[in-house]
Each structure stands twice: as C-alpha cells, then as structure tokens.
Design an enzyme around this catalytic site. Structure first.
Site, PDB file in Angstrom:
ATOM      1  N   SER A  52      -1.922  -6.992   9.942  1.00 28.75           N
ATOM      2  CA  SER A  52      -0.933  -7.571   9.633  1.00 28.75           C
ATOM      3  C   SER A  52      -0.972  -9.009  10.514  1.00 28.75           C
ATOM      4  CB  SER A  52      -0.005  -6.786  10.884  1.00 28.75           C
ATOM      5  OG  SER A  52      -0.627  -6.743  12.027  1.00 28.75           O
ATOM      6  N   ASP A  90      -8.820  -3.056  10.893  1.00 26.17           N
ATOM      7  CA  ASP A  90      -7.727  -2.658   9.501  1.00 26.17           C
ATOM      8  C   ASP A  90      -9.373  -3.706   8.803  1.00 26.17           C
ATOM      9  OD1 ASP A  90      -6.111  -1.232   8.906  1.00 26.17           O
ATOM     10  OD2 ASP A  90      -4.806  -2.789   9.367  1.00 26.17           O
ATOM     11  N   LYS A 120     -10.341   1.410  10.237  1.00 24.18           N
ATOM     12  CA  LYS A 120      -8.741   1.729   9.643  1.00 24.18           C
ATOM     13  C   LYS A 120      -8.444   1.381   8.377  1.00 24.18           C
ATOM     14  CE  LYS A 120      -4.380   0.192  10.823  1.00 24.18           C
ATOM     15  NZ  LYS A 120      -3.693   0.414   9.650  1.00 24.18           N
ATOM     16  N   GLU A 122      -6.468   1.976   4.409  1.00 26.65           N
ATOM     17  CA  GLU A 122      -5.440   2.515   3.727  1.00 26.65           C
ATOM     18  C   GLU A 122      -5.851   3.712   2.399  1.00 26.65           C
ATOM     19  OE1 GLU A 122      -2.361  -0.346   2.869  1.00 26.65           O
ATOM     20  OE2 GLU A 122      -2.181  -1.274   4.873  1.00 26.65           O
ATOM     21  N   GLU A 189       3.077   5.700   8.596  1.00 27.86           N
ATOM     22  CA  GLU A 189       3.996   4.115   8.360  1.00 27.86           C
ATOM     23  C   GLU A 189       5.287   4.999   7.479  1.00 27.86           C
ATOM     24  OE1 GLU A 189       1.893   0.321   8.021  1.00 27.86           O
ATOM     25  OE2 GLU A 189       4.358  -0.249   8.046  1.00 27.86           O
TER      26      GLU A 189
HETATM   27  O1  KIV Z   1      -1.681  -4.202  10.074  1.00 28.47           O
HETATM   28  C1  KIV Z   1      -1.168  -3.130  10.813  1.00 28.47           C
HETATM   29  O2  KIV Z   1      -0.748  -4.481  12.115  1.00 28.47           O
HETATM   30  C2  KIV Z   1      -0.990  -2.102  10.682  1.00 28.47           C
HETATM   31  C3  KIV Z   1      -0.354  -0.776  11.920  1.00 28.47           C
HETATM   32  C4  KIV Z   1       1.134  -1.467  11.910  1.00 28.47           C
HETATM   33  C5  KIV Z   1      -0.050   0.381  12.174  1.00 28.47           C
HETATM   34  O3  KIV Z   1      -1.326  -1.699  10.161  1.00 28.47           O
END
Ligand code: KIV
Length: 274
Positions: A52, A90, A120, A122, A189
């Site tokens: 994000s 991420d 993390k 997806e 989410e």
């Molecule tokens: O990228 C992010 O901020 C996220 C959260 C919304 C879980 O993956």
C-alpha cells in the site's frame, strides 16, 4: 495473562503464543523510520511494510507499480526503528508469481537487504508451492486472502469478497492449506465477519493467526493502514475504517500557522535566532 516477549522482540513464536493464549495481535502499516518508531514505541506487535506504500507513499492508483527495490528501500528505515515489533514486508506484484525459484530469490534478497523478519504474499492454493518453497528455506510467511489488491484488475474493483458460498469455501480451504503448510499468519481482507470467524477457528489448531481488515472482530488480530486510521488520507473512509485521529486537520493547521508566522515575520522571534 499476557504473552511474554523475549528480548522485547516479537517473533513468529510470540504470534503463535498469542493465538494459543487468545490474546489479540496488533498490526499497523509503516513505511518510514519516524512514524515506525512511534508505532513501535506504542507497542504494536507487527509493523507491516505494505505494498500500500504504492498508494500512500508514491501516490499511485493501486499497488501494482511498486518494485522490490522500492520495498527494500522503505523497509530499511522501518527495520532501523523497530526495537520491539516484528517487521513484515509485502512481496510486490510480479516478484513471486513467475516461478517459485524467482520468488525465493526475491524473498531472500528482501530479507537480506532490508533486515525484515517475514514476508507476505497474496493468494491461495495457486501459490502454495511457492509458499512451501519459502518456508523450507526458513523464511516466515504470512498469507493474504479475500480482497487481494494485487488482483484488482481481475476483480474489477475493491468490493467485498467471498459473499457467495463457492468463493467462501475456496477461501476456507486456502486458509487451511496455508496454515497446514506452516504460515504463521493470514491476512483476511474485506470478507464477511462470519466467514472470518469460521476461518479463524479452522486455522487455530495450526496456531496460525488471522489478521483482519474489514473482516469483523472475531479474528486473532487486526491490521489497518496507518495513514488511514490517523485520518491523513484525504477523506478515504470505507465502512471498516475507524479514524483514531484527525491528523490531516492538525497538519494543515500547523502548516497554515507556520506560513502565517513567516509572512508576518513573527517567526523566527528573538529566542529562535543566534
Ligand atoms: O499493503 C497493505 O497495506 C496490506 C494491508 C492492507 C493488509 O496488505
């Protein structure tokens, strides 16, 4: 009784212990040293350097453009700030979908160069071999199911996911596969609260935490985008979001006061000069 954090540093072990003890896990995003230090000092368990950052830091429309190099750059500052929290990064779009070998290469780079603690990704069953490849290499993995923003073009927007039974069943199955494989946590989410509760119960035997965002309060923990919950993000107010402050007004007010003081020469005053 609260879970004791050894050496004051949250690890995957701490998260698993919190799940066992029924203690909530707290997660917020962080993208820079200064705010990450405040969030860490406030005692949050996990600092998520979310992709994000593509929206919040870079001003892009979605998370797709951000690169591995950019994520590493941001994460270095967060890692320097984190005395207590685990730092979760991420993996950006395109860095883990091509092959499990390339995914592992990117994950190793991200851990080595940024100093973060876990990654993390997806997706569900379709990325299971990649997730297992990382876990076998000793890299802690958090999965992310439900609304997965890197698939926005496939979904056609950011609406609620898994409303229909077939998608809900797939999500439940994906979650159990991820937990069985050894993921320490799963972000859920924007899915119905009742489904998030079912998933949380289903992965509990594997001591896997569910971290909800727009998924009700029956998950093991919650995550929000820091700038959203601080009210810094220009009127963005989906149903699941609560503003815990209205910093946009505070920042604008301070900047206006500064500009006025410069214009009328009241800043700097005699005590603010050499
Ligand atoms: O990228 C992010 O901020 C996220 C959260 C919304 C879980 O993956």
């Amino acid at each position: 009784m609260s879970v004791h954090v050894q050496n004051n540093k949250v690890t995957t072990q701490t998260i698993r212990q919190k799940v066992e003890a029924g203690e909530k896990v707290t997660v917020l995003t962080a993208y820079d040293f200064t705010l990450a230090r405040l969030v860490d000092e406030a005692g949050i368990d996990i600092l998520l350097v979310g992709d994000s950052a593509s929206n919040i830091v870079c001003g892009n429309q979605d998370t797709l453009p951000i690169t591995v190099d950019e994520m590493i750059f941001l994460t270095k500052g967060v890692v320097r700030a984190a005395q207590h929290a685990m730092v979760l990064i991420d993996m950006p779009f395109g860095s883990y979908q091509i092959s499990k070998e390339e995914a592992l290469r990117n994950a190793v780079r991200m851990l080595k160069e940024s100093g973060c603690d876990a990654v993390k990704l997806e997706g569900g069953e379709e990325i299971l071999p990649t997730v297992k490849h990382m876990l076998q290499a000793g890299i802690p993995v958090c999965a992310h199911l439900g609304l997965t923003p890197q698939s926005v073009n496939q979904f056609g927007g950011y609406s609620l996911r898994a409303k229909e039974e077939a998608e809900a069943e797939k999500l439940l199955n994906d979650a159990v596969l991820m937990a069985k494989a050894g993921c320490f946590a799963i972000v859920l989410e924007k899915i119905p609260a009742a489904l998030a509760q079912r998933v949380t119960k289903a992965v509990e035997p594997y001591h896997c935490a569910t971290i909800g965002i727009g998924a009700g309060n029956q998950t093991s923990g919650q995550v929000l985008v820091l700038h959203d919950m601080l009210g810094l993000n220009g009127g963005f107010k989906p149903k699941f979001l609560r503003y815990f402050a209205n910093l946009a007004e505070v920042v604008k007010g301070a900047v206006q006061n500064y500009a006025q003081a410069v214009k009328d020469s009241s800043f700097p005053n005699k005590n603010e000069q050499y």
